[in-house]
Design a protein around this motif. Sequence first.
Motif, short mmCIF file in Angstrom:
data_model
loop_
_atom_site.label_atom_id
_atom_site.label_comp_id
_atom_site.label_asym_id
_atom_site.label_seq_id
_atom_site.Cartn_x
_atom_site.Cartn_y
_atom_site.Cartn_z
N VAL A 88 81.51 162.74 48.24
CA VAL A 88 82.15 162.83 49.25
C VAL A 88 83.60 162.93 48.61
O VAL A 88 83.96 162.52 47.72
CB VAL A 88 82.27 161.42 50.03
CG1 VAL A 88 83.30 161.42 51.10
CG2 VAL A 88 80.84 161.03 50.69
N PRO B 89 87.96 162.66 54.91
CA PRO B 89 87.03 163.01 53.80
C PRO B 89 85.84 163.70 54.46
O PRO B 89 85.52 163.51 55.51
CB PRO B 89 86.69 161.59 53.46
CG PRO B 89 87.88 160.70 53.69
CD PRO B 89 88.48 161.23 54.93
N ASN C 59 81.69 164.82 53.66
CA ASN C 59 80.45 164.60 52.89
C ASN C 59 79.97 165.92 52.38
O ASN C 59 79.15 166.68 53.27
CB ASN C 59 79.45 163.74 53.90
CG ASN C 59 78.32 163.42 52.99
OD1 ASN C 59 78.17 163.58 51.78
ND2 ASN C 59 77.40 162.41 53.75
N LEU D 247 84.52 158.90 39.25
CA LEU D 247 84.94 160.00 40.19
C LEU D 247 85.72 161.22 39.88
O LEU D 247 86.45 160.80 38.76
CB LEU D 247 85.47 159.41 41.30
CG LEU D 247 84.67 158.37 41.89
CD1 LEU D 247 85.67 157.41 42.99
CD2 LEU D 247 83.37 158.77 42.77
N GLY E 113 87.36 162.89 44.44
CA GLY E 113 86.03 162.48 44.77
C GLY E 113 86.28 161.04 45.07
O GLY E 113 86.80 160.27 44.64
N LEU E 114 85.50 160.75 46.23
CA LEU E 114 85.17 159.25 46.71
C LEU E 114 83.90 158.89 46.41
O LEU E 114 83.79 157.53 46.51
CB LEU E 114 85.48 159.22 48.47
CG LEU E 114 86.78 159.84 48.73
CD1 LEU E 114 86.92 159.44 50.25
CD2 LEU E 114 87.97 159.18 47.90
N SER E 115 83.07 159.65 45.99
CA SER E 115 81.54 159.14 45.91
C SER E 115 81.20 160.04 44.59
O SER E 115 81.58 161.28 44.47
CB SER E 115 80.62 159.24 46.95
OG SER E 115 80.04 160.21 47.44
N SER E 116 80.09 159.43 43.79
CA SER E 116 79.56 160.30 42.72
C SER E 116 79.11 161.75 43.19
O SER E 116 78.45 161.91 44.30
CB SER E 116 78.47 159.51 42.04
OG SER E 116 78.12 160.36 40.89
N GLU F 51 88.09 164.03 49.34
CA GLU F 51 89.42 164.33 50.06
C GLU F 51 89.82 165.80 49.40
O GLU F 51 89.71 165.94 48.09
CB GLU F 51 90.35 163.15 49.87
CG GLU F 51 89.97 161.81 50.33
CD GLU F 51 91.01 161.00 49.89
OE1 GLU F 51 90.93 159.85 50.84
OE2 GLU F 51 91.91 161.00 49.10
#
Lengths: 473, 507
Positions: B383, B396, B398, B354, B482-485, B385
């Motif tokens: 996703v 967060p 999207n 991430l 980043g919290l997701s790819s 922050e």
Amino acid sequence: MNQVFIYKTRILRNIYCDVNKLACLLIVFVAVAATDLAAQTATTVSMPTNTIQKSGAVTDSLSVNSVYKPVSLSSKTHIVDWVINIGETSIDGSRFAFYKLYLSSLAATYSLFVPTDEYFIKYIDPIAYGQDVQGVLKFWYNTKTAAVNATVYRYNKSTGVIGDSVALITNSTFLQNRLWKLLDSHIVVGNVESGNSYYVSRANDIVKIAGTGATLNVQGGGDLVNNTVAHTTDYYQQTNGSTYFLDKPIDTALKSVYTILSNTPQFQEFFTLLNGVPVTSVQQIFAIQGVDYRVKFFNAYHYTVYVPTNEVILAAIANNTIKNWATINAMPDGASKTAEVDKLIRFLKYHFQDNAVFVDNQTVNGIYPTAILKTDNTVTRFGTAKSKFLKVGVTGGAAGLTITAESGVTAHVVKSDGLYNIIAKDYVFARLPSGYKNVDGTGSVTGYTFDTSIISTSASAVIHQIDNVLTFE
Amino acid sequence: MKTIIKLLLVFLPLAGSFASTQDTIYVMRSGEVIYKKAVSELDSISFENWSVNRRSITEKIATDDNYSIFYQGLVATGLVDSLKADRDKTYDFMKYMSLLSFSKDMGQWFYDELPRLKRSGFTLFMESDSVFILNGIKNLSELKTYAAGIYNAVYPEDAAVTDLRNRKNSLNRFIAYHIINKKLSLRMLIDAYDTDHMLKTIDMYEYLETFCPGTLIEIKKERSTNQTNIINYVTQTGNSVRIINQFGAPEIYNGYYYGIDKPMCYDINVLNELSGKRLRFDFAGFFSELTNNNLRGNGTINSPSQNINYKIPRGYLSRINFSEQTNVSYLTPYDKFQDYQGDEIVLAPTTGKLYDFTITTPPVPAGTYEVRYGHMTNGKRGVAEMYVDGISAGAPVNLNSKSTNGEIGYEFPHTIAADYEGYENDKVMRNHGYMKGPACYKVPKLGWTTGVNARYSENNLRKILGTFNFTSAGTHTFTVKGLSSGEFQCDFIEFVPVNALENEDIY
């Protein structure tokens, strides 16, 4: 686990320096694989099959003491856990569960309300609510498929009686749509124990809170109408907020602004004006959508509607502040009539404000945009610029609210009849309810099956009766 | 002498081939050793064109009698010592070849490149002695008095600072305000960023951070009068500063200096002007390295020619900190991009990881601002922050969501009869924490995105990060985790004083 991994790495790094390089690389590889596998095993707890593969997130949501954690660990919350873990796929093919990331984040504070599994027995479906045959859904966790299903029952909205089951829904798109909307209505960003009674959920639904902690009670707009209450059964204070397990889902409002205004005699004069906009005008107030009608200029947000008393409306007509539709419709077609139509519509829309404000414990002191665009350069009380939206100022608290208009006119919320803090909800469905078959398969032969129905968005509004008309000129 | 040097340049490679058995390589000029390096410390030998008459910017100004008063100020304040840097010789692009993934012959719409050098550079705007005299300043002492009159009004708390080398001293501020840490030719002040993307009917603004802490110079391009390089235009007075002389390459190797027509100060009028308007910064403008090394400002690359994707090594840009899992790229202006000034910064994680980075912005005046970041959506963002100065910008987000989703609510202007200009939809989006793209740039070549300009493009969004109160002038940080790819795209950032929101236009 991370500490062990690092420790091992340090030891292995020393070996790498001192002994044969290839052998130690192999050792490192095995250690990494073993550690990662162990980490996956430790953190994968009854994950539903349609959820993300482990992403290697910087912040592992299950290792953070988030508002989600009680849901993940409880044996009573399979349904909500499943909903939170529904995965999505990015265009590059990677998977993620947005709500899991969202609720695990420390970037915000949340109040998460979680009906436990046994209480998902009576979800009044909004689309069915607007059909000839209403229905309620019972959501339940299917342990064989590790997924949530819904059993549909007939429902009589007039009597509240639940009838026989008529269908079983396993359509994942339908379930995701309904349950994500339901989840959104159970998340409040912020602390619901801050002293107020009313809060707005992530779904823009309005909830009313009483009590604190383990004795906190919640009511949605629907609960307030039906005099039902969701009680906290378990309470968890977490790093990023609080989690409340409830003994029933929060029932959101189902009645539209149109329905409430049209069915309340004290709102009749204002409603007549709202509902009288010529069909040829593009500036309609209401549109056929949702359960019955929706306010056309509402969007996925929360609003306040100020409804002058019948007497005040009649007085405004009598003193020529406004003309009624009968007078306007009797005018000869032309520029003057068009101008009067536009003037009345603008007057009406000026009583619709962005942001729901309540007669509530804490002080309100704000300036809010209304639904009317300013079209000239005249100076107004709140300094609204041309092509921006005219505003109202609202002050007050538990004793009442005072609304100040751009013209300087003031109005007060009338509390005597109890016609304040009335919660409405306007839905937008992918199709009108008549475009789908009923929950029992009856209805339009060309209609789409009920399990393909989609709730697109919704808006909430709080309605207050006021003792004066609001003017901006 | 030139012949001798040429001979040296010719024979040095030969000498180098034998040098492996010798200890040191020497470069000589005018009989003197000007450079020497142990062979063991050399990876390669390269040569650049240079003239024996090339000088540093300060060397050149020192000999320009027309700017003697200003030069005396440079020396007295010690700022002259800050202008000597040229090239970071420790930077070796060969060390970063592993960052390159796409070569030119792969036939993609872009290819990867590395910055070949890491140069520094400077630009000075200077009043000539004659300009000073016209304004009653005949010597350094009178300049000190003049500067005190200006800057003690803006910074009364620093009026007692007498040390000329102290950055809070009024003369120091005066001189420092004339210095930029970028090597800016005349076109690089603003014209170079007026790419095919920018609408030629809308005025352009570029903001330059100066050596005077917390201050900016505004460069304006005014379309109606076809004037450019208008410096610090003040709406209230109609005054601005103009360039009347220019000096730079090839004579000066590390900068440019410009003679200006009147004293240029960060006075109360300029401060009020900048404090009351939207400040939009292209992200690439944050980084002097991109300008000083000729990565930024080279115009638009038109397809089917391949765009250049500069892979940025860790440590190359001083204004960004990023995790080891984050890869930073600078994409130059491309005709298929619908970006502000046509370019963009992209931060992508390594596979399975991430992104996590912090960018330092240029300074803005003290005040309460709505801060927004402009970007393009393409469903690959993930996703994330976001934080401003370490303060969370909310829950967060999207960034995969299409702008037409209900949670954002974009509607194309001119498609809804009841809201033809889209102003009501602007309000809806604002309620959701978003704005449409500005109507001041477009995509030169339709295909990847649509719309006559960014306002009409569903792919262009501004995310409102929040309202922030900055108690003092200065830089700020923009952090994204980043919290997701997915990759994070940075186009521009806006600081809008809250008292300017009501009258803000769509551009």
